[in-house]
Write a protein that holds these residues in place. Structure first.
Motif, PDB file in Angstrom:
ATOM      1  N   UNK A 134      -3.529   6.691 -12.195  1.00  0.00           N
ATOM      2  CA  UNK A 134      -4.939   6.391 -12.507  1.00  0.00           C
ATOM      3  C   UNK A 134      -5.151   4.891 -12.737  1.00  0.00           C
ATOM      4  N   UNK A 135      -6.228   4.353 -12.158  1.00  0.00           N
ATOM      5  CA  UNK A 135      -6.469   2.914 -12.263  1.00  0.00           C
ATOM      6  C   UNK A 135      -6.750   2.486 -13.695  1.00  0.00           C
ATOM      7  N   UNK A 136      -7.345   3.396 -14.491  1.00  0.00           N
ATOM      8  CA  UNK A 136      -7.598   3.090 -15.890  1.00  0.00           C
ATOM      9  C   UNK A 136      -7.950   4.391 -16.605  1.00  0.00           C
ATOM     10  N   UNK A 144       0.841  -1.210   0.000  1.00  0.00           N
ATOM     11  CA  UNK A 144       0.000   0.000   0.000  1.00  0.00           C
ATOM     12  C   UNK A 144       0.866   1.245   0.000  1.00  0.00           C
ATOM     13  N   UNK A 145       0.510   2.259  -0.758  1.00  0.00           N
ATOM     14  CA  UNK A 145       1.352   3.466  -0.794  1.00  0.00           C
ATOM     15  C   UNK A 145       0.553   4.715  -1.149  1.00  0.00           C
ATOM     16  N   UNK A 146      -0.534   4.939  -0.419  1.00  0.00           N
ATOM     17  CA  UNK A 146      -1.321   6.155  -0.669  1.00  0.00           C
ATOM     18  C   UNK A 146      -0.426   7.393  -0.604  1.00  0.00           C
ATOM     19  N   UNK A 147      -0.627   8.301  -1.537  1.00  0.00           N
ATOM     20  CA  UNK A 147       0.199   9.499  -1.620  1.00  0.00           C
ATOM     21  C   UNK A 147       1.080   9.450  -2.861  1.00  0.00           C
ATOM     22  N   UNK A 148       2.152  10.245  -2.826  1.00  0.00           N
ATOM     23  CA  UNK A 148       3.091  10.293  -3.945  1.00  0.00           C
ATOM     24  C   UNK A 148       4.508  10.077  -3.416  1.00  0.00           C
ATOM     25  N   UNK A 149       5.466   9.734  -4.291  1.00  0.00           N
ATOM     26  CA  UNK A 149       6.834   9.481  -3.815  1.00  0.00           C
ATOM     27  C   UNK A 149       7.332  10.613  -2.910  1.00  0.00           C
ATOM     28  N   UNK A 150       7.879  10.247  -1.752  1.00  0.00           N
ATOM     29  CA  UNK A 150       8.373  11.244  -0.805  1.00  0.00           C
ATOM     30  C   UNK A 150       7.302  11.806   0.113  1.00  0.00           C
ATOM     31  N   UNK A 151       6.033  11.510  -0.184  1.00  0.00           N
ATOM     32  CA  UNK A 151       4.934  12.036   0.651  1.00  0.00           C
ATOM     33  C   UNK A 151       3.824  10.988   0.721  1.00  0.00           C
ATOM     34  N   UNK A 152       4.095   9.929   1.481  1.00  0.00           N
ATOM     35  CA  UNK A 152       3.164   8.807   1.570  1.00  0.00           C
ATOM     36  C   UNK A 152       2.509   8.771   2.947  1.00  0.00           C
ATOM     37  N   UNK A 153       1.381   8.085   2.997  1.00  0.00           N
ATOM     38  CA  UNK A 153       0.658   7.946   4.263  1.00  0.00           C
ATOM     39  C   UNK A 153       0.909   6.595   4.934  1.00  0.00           C
ATOM     40  N   UNK A 154       1.745   5.759   4.313  1.00  0.00           N
ATOM     41  CA  UNK A 154       2.106   4.459   4.869  1.00  0.00           C
ATOM     42  C   UNK A 154       3.623   4.334   4.842  1.00  0.00           C
ATOM     43  N   UNK A 155       4.158   3.544   5.790  1.00  0.00           N
ATOM     44  CA  UNK A 155       5.611   3.332   5.825  1.00  0.00           C
ATOM     45  C   UNK A 155       6.021   2.228   4.860  1.00  0.00           C
ATOM     46  N   UNK A 156       7.346   2.096   4.727  1.00  0.00           N
ATOM     47  CA  UNK A 156       7.892   0.993   3.926  1.00  0.00           C
ATOM     48  C   UNK A 156       7.922   1.276   2.436  1.00  0.00           C
ATOM     49  N   UNK A 157       8.164   2.541   2.080  1.00  0.00           N
ATOM     50  CA  UNK A 157       8.134   2.917   0.649  1.00  0.00           C
ATOM     51  C   UNK A 157       9.526   2.998   0.035  1.00  0.00           C
ATOM     52  N   UNK A 159      -6.432  13.026  -8.613  1.00  0.00           N
ATOM     53  CA  UNK A 159      -6.267  11.560  -8.553  1.00  0.00           C
ATOM     54  C   UNK A 159      -6.238  11.107  -7.090  1.00  0.00           C
ATOM     55  N   UNK A 160      -5.351  11.674  -6.307  1.00  0.00           N
ATOM     56  CA  UNK A 160      -5.281  11.384  -4.869  1.00  0.00           C
ATOM     57  C   UNK A 160      -5.112  12.674  -4.106  1.00  0.00           C
ATOM     58  N   UNK A 161      -5.960  12.973  -3.163  1.00  0.00           N
ATOM     59  CA  UNK A 161      -7.029  12.148  -2.590  1.00  0.00           C
ATOM     60  C   UNK A 161      -8.408  12.314  -3.246  1.00  0.00           C
ATOM     61  N   UNK A 162      -8.486  13.006  -4.385  1.00  0.00           N
ATOM     62  CA  UNK A 162      -9.797  13.322  -4.960  1.00  0.00           C
ATOM     63  C   UNK A 162     -10.625  12.118  -5.353  1.00  0.00           C
ATOM     64  N   UNK A 163      -9.977  11.156  -5.993  1.00  0.00           N
ATOM     65  CA  UNK A 163     -10.737  10.035  -6.572  1.00  0.00           C
ATOM     66  C   UNK A 163     -10.316   8.667  -6.087  1.00  0.00           C
ATOM     67  N   UNK A 164      -9.047   8.498  -5.841  1.00  0.00           N
ATOM     68  CA  UNK A 164      -8.505   7.157  -5.611  1.00  0.00           C
ATOM     69  C   UNK A 164      -7.864   7.031  -4.238  1.00  0.00           C
ATOM     70  N   UNK A 165      -7.650   5.759  -3.831  1.00  0.00           N
ATOM     71  CA  UNK A 165      -6.835   5.454  -2.667  1.00  0.00           C
ATOM     72  C   UNK A 165      -5.455   5.042  -3.145  1.00  0.00           C
ATOM     73  N   UNK A 166      -4.990   3.888  -2.666  1.00  0.00           N
ATOM     74  CA  UNK A 166      -3.627   3.461  -2.971  1.00  0.00           C
ATOM     75  C   UNK A 166      -3.431   3.107  -4.433  1.00  0.00           C
ATOM     76  N   UNK A 167      -2.306   3.563  -5.010  1.00  0.00           N
ATOM     77  CA  UNK A 167      -2.002   3.193  -6.394  1.00  0.00           C
ATOM     78  C   UNK A 167      -1.689   1.703  -6.498  1.00  0.00           C
ATOM     79  N   UNK A 168      -1.902   1.133  -7.660  1.00  0.00           N
ATOM     80  CA  UNK A 168      -1.623  -0.287  -7.893  1.00  0.00           C
ATOM     81  C   UNK A 168      -0.163  -0.431  -8.307  1.00  0.00           C
ATOM     82  N   UNK A 169       0.689  -0.694  -7.326  1.00  0.00           N
ATOM     83  CA  UNK A 169       2.129  -0.620  -7.576  1.00  0.00           C
ATOM     84  C   UNK A 169       2.636  -1.641  -8.590  1.00  0.00           C
ATOM     85  N   UNK A 170       1.984  -2.803  -8.632  1.00  0.00           N
ATOM     86  CA  UNK A 170       2.386  -3.795  -9.648  1.00  0.00           C
ATOM     87  C   UNK A 170       2.103  -3.249 -11.042  1.00  0.00           C
TER      88      UNK A 170
END
Ligand SMILES: *Cc1c(COP(=O)(O)O)cnc(C)c1O
Length: 421
Positions: A96-98, A56-69, A255-266
């Motif tokens: 964007x998811x799609x 999980x990595x909600x947010x953007x690089x350098x500014x995330x809401x979860x650890x372990x990025x 995109x975040x936080x307007x519409x989506x949660x965590x990006x699909x990192x895969x």
């Protein structure tokens, strides 16, 4: 056999493994002419199927809401940098998811409920998210549509300019989902500048052609560019938004936080892989070959009396009005599928029939070009289409055509499947 092999899945869930194997085989055996589809590389498949799906990595690089990025941040940065470099854009959002959520982000960033925007009519080649009455974009906003000329089948820039002057839209969309001709980005930019609108180019279909230099780029003309990553660009299911510096923050926030949660990192990783592939010299050759194949197929179909919207194609896509062949799009598409030729029924401009059973079919050459088919095979493909449509009720003939198609395709390897013992 699916590549990479599904050894763990076969052991854990043979039913599902069997279904995926069957789909791989189906994709191998058919001439896939659905204009929005392709075959991704095994490298893209591996990234898509990786452990990145666990993170999980909600947010953007350098500014995330979860650890372990520690690892996910550089992956997303790599994808963004490759997107910026490939298209020459100032800013890229790869979350964007799609394609549909990417367009929703544009609406959220620039429009309030009830605000006016201008876009191509769905029945003339636009997309649902460009303000169709059944889409949230048509229900909550106020879309005004331009169309194509009845005779030319091409977007009428005079109409675009007149509508823009009369309606003063905040946003103008160019691009769509069934446009066989080059989009005139400079002309749209001029109209948008005149009325003070944000110009959005939705290049979902043609992104691979733009990346490979086979279609003019909207960069430098459009303020915002949305695209899927899985059509001609040949990446995983996903999307990107490219922007100027000016609009970067508005789009990122939408995109975040307007519409989506965590990006699909895969998916982000697989997009990065596809962008690297698209930056190679041989991708330019691929993009040019897609267009050469579409032109050759269009010429062969025209020679057989098919009525092509706009009279031909500049890109990967062909739209056919079947009215003169005395068959509707849906029964034609179903007969073609039985004959090993996969495409979709489609509305044509000014279609007197309903969207669920329209007059046309839509074809694209992105997937068959990945398989390695070239101009020399297009006469055979056109002949097979012609015969199958003429024999729509004749199962024996459709079976015979499907067999001929399988025979042809046996000589063209499919990424993602291999005929192993
Ligand atoms: C395919 C497409 C989309 C939507 O993409 P999805 O990934 O199916 O949501 C948006 N705009 C255009 C022009 C498209 O062709």
């Amino acid at each position: 056999m699916h590549q990479p092999p599904l050894s763990h899945l076969s052991a854990a869930d043979p039913d599902l493994a069997g279904l995926i194997e069957a789909e791989a085989r189906r994709q191998h055996d058919k001439v896939r002419l659905i204009a929005s589809e392709n075959y991704v590389s095994p490298a893209v498949l591996e990234a898509t199927g990786s452990v990145l799906t666990n993170k999980y990595s909600e947010g953007y690089p350098g500014k995330r809401y979860y650890e372990g990025q520690q690892v996910v941040d550089p992956i997303e940065e790599l994808a963004k940098a490759r997107a910026r470099e490939l298209f020459g854009a100032a800013h890229a959002n790869v979350q964007p998811y799609s394609g549909s959520p990417a367009n929703l982000a544009v609406h959220l960033a620039f429009l309030n409920p009830g605000d006016t925007f201008l876009s191509l009519e769905l029945a003339h080649g636009g997309h649902l998210t460009h303000g169709s009455p059944v889409s949230i974009t048509g229900k909550w906003l106020r879309p005004v549509h331009y169309g194509v000329g009845r005779e030319t089948g091409r977007v009428d820039m005079d109409q675009v300019r007149d509508l823009a002057r009369a309606e003063r839209p905040k946003v103008i969309f160019c691009g769509g989902t069934a446009i066989p001709r080059t989009i005139d980005f400079p002309a749209f930019a001029e109209v948008a500048r005149e009325v003070g609108a944000v110009l959005v180019a939705d290049i979902a279909h043609i992104a691979g052609l733009v990346a490979g230099g086979a279609h003019p780029s909207p960069v430098g003309y459009a303020d915002v560019i949305t695209t899927t990553t899985h059509k001609t660009l040949r990446g995983p299911r996903g999307a990107m938004i490219l922007t100027t510096e000016e609009h970067a923050t508005a789009i990122d926030k939408a995109i975040f936080p307007g519409l989506q949660g965590g990006p699909h990192n895969h998916t982000t990783a697989a997009i990065a892989v596809a962008l690297k592939e698209a930056a190679q010299e041989d991708f330019k050759t691929y993009a040019r070959q897609i267009v050469a194949n579409a032109r050759a197929l269009a010429a062969a179909l025209t020679a057989r009396g098919f009525d092509l919207v706009s009279g031909g194609t500049d890109n990967h896509l062909i739209l056919i009005d079947l009215t003169n062949k005395d068959i509707a799009g849906k029964p034609a598409a179903k007969a073609l599928d039985r004959a090993g030729i996969e495409l979709n029924f489609n509305t044509v401009p000014f279609d007197p029939r309903k969207p669920w059973s329209p007059s046309g079919i839509r074809l694209g050459t992105a997937a068959i070009t990945t398989r390695g088919l070239t101009e020399e095979h297009m006469a055979f493909v056109a002949a097979s289409i012609d015969q199958a449509i003429a024999a729509a009720d004749d199962e024996a003939t459709l079976d015979k055509i499907a067999g001929e198609i399988r025979e042809l395709l046996a000589g063209f390897p499919m990424p993602g499947w291999a005929a192993t013992p």
